[in-house]
Design a protein around this motif. Structure first.
Motif, PDB file in Angstrom:
ATOM      1  N   TYR A 137     -60.885 -32.829 -29.168  1.00 10.42           N
ATOM      2  CA  TYR A 137     -60.789 -31.310 -29.010  1.00 10.42           C
ATOM      3  C   TYR A 137     -61.066 -30.861 -27.383  1.00 10.42           C
ATOM      4  N   ALA A 138     -61.895 -31.746 -26.793  1.00 13.45           N
ATOM      5  CA  ALA A 138     -62.147 -31.330 -25.569  1.00 13.45           C
ATOM      6  C   ALA A 138     -60.924 -31.548 -24.482  1.00 13.45           C
ATOM      7  N   ILE A 139     -60.003 -32.528 -25.029  1.00 15.26           N
ATOM      8  CA  ILE A 139     -58.853 -32.917 -24.147  1.00 15.26           C
ATOM      9  C   ILE A 139     -57.632 -32.017 -24.624  1.00 15.26           C
ATOM     10  N   PHE A 140     -57.436 -31.916 -26.060  1.00 16.44           N
ATOM     11  CA  PHE A 140     -56.507 -31.281 -26.498  1.00 16.44           C
ATOM     12  C   PHE A 140     -56.494 -29.848 -26.894  1.00 16.44           C
ATOM     13  N   GLY A 141     -57.654 -29.463 -26.833  1.00 13.83           N
ATOM     14  CA  GLY A 141     -57.835 -27.948 -27.445  1.00 13.83           C
ATOM     15  C   GLY A 141     -57.662 -28.015 -29.104  1.00 13.83           C
ATOM     16  N   GLU A 142     -57.548 -28.965 -29.769  1.00 11.04           N
ATOM     17  CA  GLU A 142     -57.617 -28.945 -30.996  1.00 11.04           C
ATOM     18  C   GLU A 142     -57.996 -30.409 -31.770  1.00 11.04           C
ATOM     19  N   ALA A 143     -58.546 -30.154 -33.009  1.00  6.36           N
ATOM     20  CA  ALA A 143     -59.074 -31.538 -33.507  1.00  6.36           C
ATOM     21  C   ALA A 143     -59.163 -31.216 -35.102  1.00  6.36           C
ATOM     22  N   ASP A 144     -58.669 -32.123 -35.982  1.00  9.08           N
ATOM     23  CA  ASP A 144     -58.674 -31.983 -37.213  1.00  9.08           C
ATOM     24  C   ASP A 144     -60.144 -32.438 -37.690  1.00  9.08           C
ATOM     25  N   ALA A 145     -60.529 -31.173 -38.707  1.00 11.12           N
ATOM     26  CA  ALA A 145     -61.913 -31.615 -39.298  1.00 11.12           C
ATOM     27  C   ALA A 145     -62.879 -31.858 -38.238  1.00 11.12           C
ATOM     28  N   LEU A 146     -63.034 -31.090 -37.345  1.00  7.84           N
ATOM     29  CA  LEU A 146     -63.872 -31.294 -36.227  1.00  7.84           C
ATOM     30  C   LEU A 146     -65.326 -30.989 -36.764  1.00  7.84           C
ATOM     31  N   ALA A 147     -65.667 -29.692 -37.497  1.00  7.54           N
ATOM     32  CA  ALA A 147     -66.863 -29.417 -37.838  1.00  7.54           C
ATOM     33  C   ALA A 147     -67.488 -30.721 -38.733  1.00  7.54           C
ATOM     34  N   ARG A 148     -66.596 -30.863 -39.697  1.00  5.71           N
ATOM     35  CA  ARG A 148     -66.878 -31.892 -40.703  1.00  5.71           C
ATOM     36  C   ARG A 148     -67.174 -33.148 -40.226  1.00  5.71           C
ATOM     37  N   SER A 149     -66.385 -33.696 -39.393  1.00  9.40           N
ATOM     38  CA  SER A 149     -66.889 -35.069 -38.513  1.00  9.40           C
ATOM     39  C   SER A 149     -67.858 -35.021 -37.961  1.00  9.40           C
ATOM     40  N   LEU A 150     -68.449 -33.856 -37.304  1.00  6.12           N
ATOM     41  CA  LEU A 150     -69.434 -33.710 -36.560  1.00  6.12           C
ATOM     42  C   LEU A 150     -70.732 -33.537 -37.472  1.00  6.12           C
ATOM     43  N   LEU A 151     -70.595 -33.028 -38.673  1.00  5.79           N
ATOM     44  CA  LEU A 151     -71.524 -32.891 -39.606  1.00  5.79           C
ATOM     45  C   LEU A 151     -71.835 -34.354 -39.988  1.00  5.79           C
ATOM     46  N   VAL A 152     -70.893 -35.107 -40.454  1.00  7.83           N
ATOM     47  CA  VAL A 152     -70.890 -36.628 -40.895  1.00  7.83           C
ATOM     48  C   VAL A 152     -71.836 -37.325 -39.739  1.00  7.83           C
ATOM     49  N   THR A 153     -71.395 -37.432 -38.619  1.00  8.86           N
ATOM     50  CA  THR A 153     -72.087 -37.937 -37.345  1.00  8.86           C
ATOM     51  C   THR A 153     -73.801 -37.544 -37.579  1.00  8.86           C
ATOM     52  N   LEU A 154     -73.831 -36.392 -37.538  1.00  9.66           N
ATOM     53  CA  LEU A 154     -75.228 -35.766 -37.517  1.00  9.66           C
ATOM     54  C   LEU A 154     -76.129 -36.400 -38.653  1.00  9.66           C
ATOM     55  N   ALA A 155     -75.543 -36.548 -39.785  1.00 13.50           N
ATOM     56  CA  ALA A 155     -76.165 -36.812 -40.920  1.00 13.50           C
ATOM     57  C   ALA A 155     -76.481 -38.727 -40.553  1.00 13.50           C
ATOM     58  N   TRP A 156     -75.370 -39.254 -40.140  1.00 12.98           N
ATOM     59  CA  TRP A 156     -75.648 -40.694 -39.593  1.00 12.98           C
ATOM     60  C   TRP A 156     -76.838 -40.653 -38.709  1.00 12.98           C
ATOM     61  N   VAL A 157     -77.048 -39.585 -37.645  1.00 13.09           N
ATOM     62  CA  VAL A 157     -77.835 -39.852 -36.587  1.00 13.09           C
ATOM     63  C   VAL A 157     -79.278 -39.658 -37.564  1.00 13.09           C
ATOM     64  N   VAL A 158     -79.444 -39.041 -38.450  1.00 16.16           N
ATOM     65  CA  VAL A 158     -80.793 -38.567 -39.075  1.00 16.16           C
ATOM     66  C   VAL A 158     -81.090 -39.906 -39.840  1.00 16.16           C
ATOM     67  N   ILE A 159     -79.889 -40.405 -40.693  1.00  9.01           N
ATOM     68  CA  ILE A 159     -80.543 -41.485 -41.309  1.00  9.01           C
ATOM     69  C   ILE A 159     -80.815 -42.969 -40.361  1.00  9.01           C
ATOM     70  N   LEU A 160     -80.214 -43.105 -39.433  1.00  8.62           N
ATOM     71  CA  LEU A 160     -80.202 -44.051 -38.368  1.00  8.62           C
ATOM     72  C   LEU A 160     -81.635 -43.869 -37.787  1.00  8.62           C
ATOM     73  N   ALA A 161     -82.098 -42.583 -37.442  1.00  9.31           N
ATOM     74  CA  ALA A 161     -83.238 -42.365 -36.736  1.00  9.31           C
ATOM     75  C   ALA A 161     -84.275 -42.741 -37.736  1.00  9.31           C
ATOM     76  N   ALA A 162     -84.175 -42.322 -38.765  1.00  6.50           N
ATOM     77  CA  ALA A 162     -85.326 -42.743 -39.961  1.00  6.50           C
ATOM     78  C   ALA A 162     -85.424 -44.126 -40.048  1.00  6.50           C
ATOM     79  N   ALA A 163     -84.429 -44.946 -40.080  1.00  2.42           N
ATOM     80  CA  ALA A 163     -84.207 -46.353 -40.353  1.00  2.42           C
ATOM     81  C   ALA A 163     -84.938 -47.038 -39.106  1.00  2.42           C
TER      82      ALA A 163
END
Lengths: 282, 415
Positions: free
Chosen positions: A240-266
């Protein structure tokens, strides 16, 4: 627990039982040793590249070269369906730069506690610092590589956009994911020394399960898999930063955020219990 | 207020044979061949160390000393019980860990110092002092990989000892550097002790114990066997060793106990008479006898002279092969050390020790043989340096000879 001494400075108290360390104690400890991480990262960086003067250059050149090879193969031999207006060479090179940062950081990070055993077995400091050291040290090569990507953009007629300010955010997010993956793995590696190989194998496979070489909807059926990947978020953000567009940006960021929470807890759970007793296995 | 409290502390290690790989563990578990042994390295340890106290922990290899130190340092955690250490802790353990050979001495000082708990500001301030202590002023910009092992250890030790913790943990203090450097280290520790640092020393070197500690704890098979004054501890330590040999099966499959030497030292005057007084500059002798209970070949004999005030004065030991032959029951090592020393007035003590051929295990250490040195010198300290004071070109006092000037000085003053 930590009582204030007469002069107002909080006394340092070490209290150990057979029980897991309370989370506040863990965090206070980490804060008290906050200077250690940048120092160790700088030392790691210096030591690694001192004997090979062009060392940094290599660490920057290799991912660029690999990206270039992919660029040639996937445009001349096999066609990869990228959106119109997206330059595939820049797409794949920028992806490879982030990916190889993740690979190098995770390989070194997941063995960091064992590798630092000589010191971790003698002196106490929060062991969770160790896996983060290579990540921080590798950020330097990543920054240089990203700058090279920026320099290549005009060559492939990719204009500079305002969204480029998000590129450092994508880098930082990759670093966070790399650290949080390395943390529990580094502790596990103390007990099972084949974690090293599992990580190598996993990274090899994961390259093709990430939107690095091809976009999210490259093939039918793999999209959910690519989206569930913890690094899809930062990768899509970089696109998105380079091309100004990205497929499912919000969704993929949410998934990453969920991973971050899970991994931090682990990570917290693992270190509360094993930070000290794992040292008996070094 | 206690600086260190241990309440029923126990530490259990699980020992599995060859457990480093998950695949191998899995295979063994599936075939039912996975054996896990448990070993209690420490058991039921109750201990209280007051702030400012110096406590020695002695015991044979495998008695739990190292585990104790690891727990106090916060590196590992107890399996049961409660451990509490108040104040900043710095370990003087395995010095030089974390030194990176690619980095210069200077860079390593900063890295190592911060790991040990010093701040960058403190290190910047104390850098010169650290380097001077290590006697490496000319080499701070050299990568550590070009250092000799002695230089490496000196630098590592200098950093470690610069940390001024509230609780200092020491592992085998005397193992570093040459004699002069060792004395310097002892001096520095004495300084810290006087400033009220709580010190815990784990050591095999029984001779140095009474110099540094008010109190000693003897560990045997992970249990506290004695806790009290140093003399009592040395006795308990030897008793523990004897007991171990009486019942070697008690521990099951342990390596055989090394021989134990009963070492005695006697101070004799130049005529061979036992004496408690040595006039400065007069020859005297140390008569050392070491009775070993098992045959020992080519042992290493060491002796030391120390002062309760100034620490170690002189230490020496033989090189491997110099004390040649096999000694055993009925065939003791009998040695005489002839000395002539310009002592200054004060109490001194002599001690001797016998070690195994590679010097790694002290088989036995003598009690101190005390003596008193007399002199005509008016200076105080350890060694009479024969100083003569000259003022405006005129010798006015010979500090070695009370009141009187020596012959040559008198002739000088006359001219």
């Amino acid at each position: 627990m930590a009582t204030a001494a007469g002069d107002g400075t909080p006394a340092i108290v070490l209290e150990l039982t057979g029980e897991a360390t309370p989370i506040p104690t863990l965090l206070v400890d980490l804060w008290r040793h906050r200077g250690l991480l940048p120092m160790l990262a700088a030392k790691d960086f210096h030591a690694r590249y001192r004997s090979a003067t062009l060392g940094v250059l290599w660490s920057v050149l290799l991912p660029l070269l690999q990206g270039a090879v992919f660029a040639v193969v996937f445009t001349k031999v096999v066609g990869v369906p990228v959106s119109p207006g997206v330059s595939y060479p820049i797409f794949v090179i920028s992806g490879m730069v982030l990916w190889s940062f993740l690979t190098q950081s995770l390989s070194a990070g997941s063995t960091a506690i064992v590798d630092g055993g000589a010191i971790a077995g003698k002196v106490y400091f929060p062991r969770s610092i160790l896996p983060a050291v290579p990540v921080l040290a590798n950020l330097i090569s990543l920054a240089i590589a990203q700058t090279t990507v920026l320099a290549l953009m005009p060559v492939f007629h990719v204009p500079f956009r305002a969204t480029l300010v998000l590129l450092p955010v994508a880098m930082a997010l990759t670093a966070v994911v790399a650290t949080l993956l390395a943390e529990p793995l580094s502790l596990l590696h103390v007990y099972f020394r084949d974690v090293r190989y599992v990580v190598q194998a996993g990274l090899m496979v994961a390259l093709y399960a990430s939107p690095v070489i091809y976009p999210l909807d490259a093939a039918k059926g793999v999209r959910p898999l690519l989206l569930a990947n913890p690094v899809s978020g930062p990768l899509q953000l970089a696109r998105y930063a380079i091309f100004g567009e990205a497929d499912a940006l919000a969704r993929s960021l949410l998934v990453t955020l969920a991973w971050v929470v899970i991994l931090a807890a682990a990570t917290l759970t693992a270190f509360r219990r094993h930070e000290r007793i794992a040292m008996d296995r070094l | 207020m206690p600086a260190i409290t241990l309440d029923g502390v126990g530490k259990r290690y699980r020992i599995t044979d060859d457990d480093s790989l998950f695949v191998r563990q899995l295979a063994k578990t599936l075939t039912g061949r996975r054996a896990v042994r448990e070993h209690w390295a420490l058991q039921d340890i109750d201990l209280e160390v007051q702030a400012g106290e110096s406590v020695g922990v002695i015991g044979r290899n495998g008695s739990g000393k190292t585990t104790m130190l690891r727990l106090l340092a916060g590196v590992s955690a107890p399996t049961v019980g409660r451990l509490r250490v108040e104040g900043s802790v710095a370990p003087l353990i395995g010095v030089g860990v974390g030194f990176n050979p690619e980095l210069t001495g200077r860079e390593n000082v900063f890295a190592n110092g911060q790991i040990l708990g010093l701040s960058k500001a403190q290190l910047t301030r104390d850098f010169d002092e650290i380097v001077a202590f290590a006697e490496l002023e000319e080499f701070v910009q050299t990568p550590v990989k070009f250092y000799s092992s002695g230089m490496f250890l000196r630098l590592a030790f200098a950093v470690a000892i610069q940390v001024e913790p509230e609780v200092l943990l020491v592992d085998e203090i005397l193992a570093v550097g040459d004699l002069a450097f060792q004395i310097k280290c002892l001096e520095r520790m004495r300084e810290l002790r006087e400033r009220g640092t709580t010190i815990v020393v784990v050591t095999h070197n029984l001779g140095s114990l009474s110099l540094m500690c008010d109190r000693a704890v003897v560990l045997s098979h992970g249990r506290k066997r004695f806790d009290g004054d140093v003399d009592g501890a040395l006795g308990a330590y030897h008793e523990a060793m004897r007991d171990d040999r009486a019942g070697p099966s008690a521990t099951g499959g342990r390596v055989e106990a090394p021989p134990v030497a009963e070492v005695t030292v006697l101070v004799r005057d130049s005529l061979g008479q036992p004496t408690g007084q040595v006039p400065a500059g007069e020859p005297f002798e140390l008569e050392i006898e070491a009775h070993v209970d098992q045959p020992v070949t080519d042992p290493i004999l060491g002796f030391a002279i120390g002062s309760p005030v100034y620490g170690n004065v002189y230490m020496a030991h033989t090189l491997p092969g110099e004390v040649a032959g096999t000694f055993g029951p009925g065939r003791p090592v009998m040695a005489t050390v002839r000395l002539q020393a310009p002592f200054l007035r004060g109490s001194y003590h002599a001690a001797a020790s016998l070690s195994d051929p590679d010097g790694s295990t002290v088989l036995g250490t003598s009690r101190y043989a005390d003596f008193y040195a007399t002199t005509t010198a008016r200076a105080t300290g350890v060694v009479d340096l024969g100083a003569v004071l000259e003022v405006n070109g005129r010798p006015v006092a010979d500090l070695s000879r009370r009141g009187e000037l020596p012959e040559w000085a008198r002739s000088l003053s006359g001219s």
